[in-house]
Design a protein around this motif. Structure first.
Motif, PDB file in Angstrom:
ATOM      1  N   ASN A  92       6.067  -6.533 -20.547  1.00  0.00           N
ATOM      2  CA  ASN A  92       6.420  -5.404 -21.400  1.00  0.00           C
ATOM      3  C   ASN A  92       5.140  -4.852 -22.017  1.00  0.00           C
ATOM      4  O   ASN A  92       4.642  -5.368 -23.003  1.00  0.00           O
ATOM      5  N   ILE A  93       4.635  -3.831 -21.397  1.00  0.00           N
ATOM      6  CA  ILE A  93       3.420  -3.203 -21.897  1.00  0.00           C
ATOM      7  C   ILE A  93       3.834  -1.962 -22.664  1.00  0.00           C
ATOM      8  O   ILE A  93       4.506  -1.084 -22.132  1.00  0.00           O
ATOM      9  N   VAL A  94       3.426  -1.888 -23.909  1.00  0.00           N
ATOM     10  CA  VAL A  94       3.780  -0.752 -24.743  1.00  0.00           C
ATOM     11  C   VAL A  94       2.782   0.363 -24.470  1.00  0.00           C
ATOM     12  O   VAL A  94       1.581   0.204 -24.677  1.00  0.00           O
ATOM     13  N   LYS A  95       3.305   1.476 -23.962  1.00  0.00           N
ATOM     14  CA  LYS A  95       2.450   2.624 -23.696  1.00  0.00           C
ATOM     15  C   LYS A  95       2.689   3.650 -24.789  1.00  0.00           C
ATOM     16  O   LYS A  95       3.813   3.902 -25.187  1.00  0.00           O
ATOM     17  N   GLY A  96       1.615   4.235 -25.272  1.00  0.00           N
ATOM     18  CA  GLY A  96       1.720   5.202 -26.354  1.00  0.00           C
ATOM     19  C   GLY A  96       2.148   6.566 -25.851  1.00  0.00           C
ATOM     20  O   GLY A  96       2.226   6.834 -24.649  1.00  0.00           O
ATOM     21  N   ASN A  97       2.426   7.436 -26.778  1.00  0.00           N
ATOM     22  CA  ASN A  97       2.808   8.803 -26.475  1.00  0.00           C
ATOM     23  C   ASN A  97       1.538   9.584 -26.145  1.00  0.00           C
ATOM     24  O   ASN A  97       0.681   9.795 -26.994  1.00  0.00           O
TER      25      ASN A  97
END
Length: 173
Positions: A92-97
């Protein structure tokens, strides 16, 4: 007068030299004893570890330290992959906006250009800020073309030496 060697605290007196040598020998002896104790403790720990492994291997019983032994020795036949989740795509890699980050970056760049912090190679400060310094502007008296009248013409004419020469040249002719 050389009274320094007679002082009791002087470094080079025979008593002080002997005391330093005695202290250094004592410190070296204490260090040797400490090293011997460390080596003996390591040797006993190694011996106990090997005995426990041998007992668990031949008796078939698990000892209290067998779990820690397996962890310490490690399994040489199995490869440990720390990035297994990333390779499978399960992480689960959190990608930014991206739009928000782009706007934030543009705002930061605009602010840095405004204060004069961000300039590019070969860029002048006039180009970056848009403000022209006073020494780069022409004076207002030279740029003001509507009013071509000269100030204090009468006073200047009285002081002008050429006019005086003209007066002298008129009278003689």
């Amino acid at each position: 007068m050389n009274i320094l060697p007679h002082k009791s605290w002087h470094v080079r007196t025979k008593a002080n030299i002997a005391r330093v040598r005695r202290d250094e020998a004592k410190a070296a002896e204490e260090e040797k004893l400490r090293q011997k104790r460390i080596e003996l403790a390591e040797k006993e720990a190694r011996t106990n570890l090997l005995r426990e492994r041998a007992r668990s291997k031949y008796d078939g019983r698990a000892s209290a330290d067998s779990d820690s032994c397996d962890i310490q020795s490690g399994a040489p036949d199995k490869h440990i992959n720390f990035f297994e989740e990333l390779e499978k795509g399960e992480a689960n890699i959190v990608k930014g906006n991206r739009d928000y980050e782009q706007e934030k970056k543009e705002e930061q760049e605009k602010y840095e250009k405004k204060i004069g912090y961000l300039t590019y190679l070969g860029q002048d400060t006039v180009e970056s800020t848009g403000n022209i310094s006073w020494f780069n502007k022409l004076p207002e008296r030279l740029t003001n073309n509507k009013d071509n009248t000269e100030v204090n013409i009468d006073k200047k004419a009285l002081i002008d030496p050429i006019n005086k020469l003209k007066c002298f040249s008129k009278t003689k002719t």
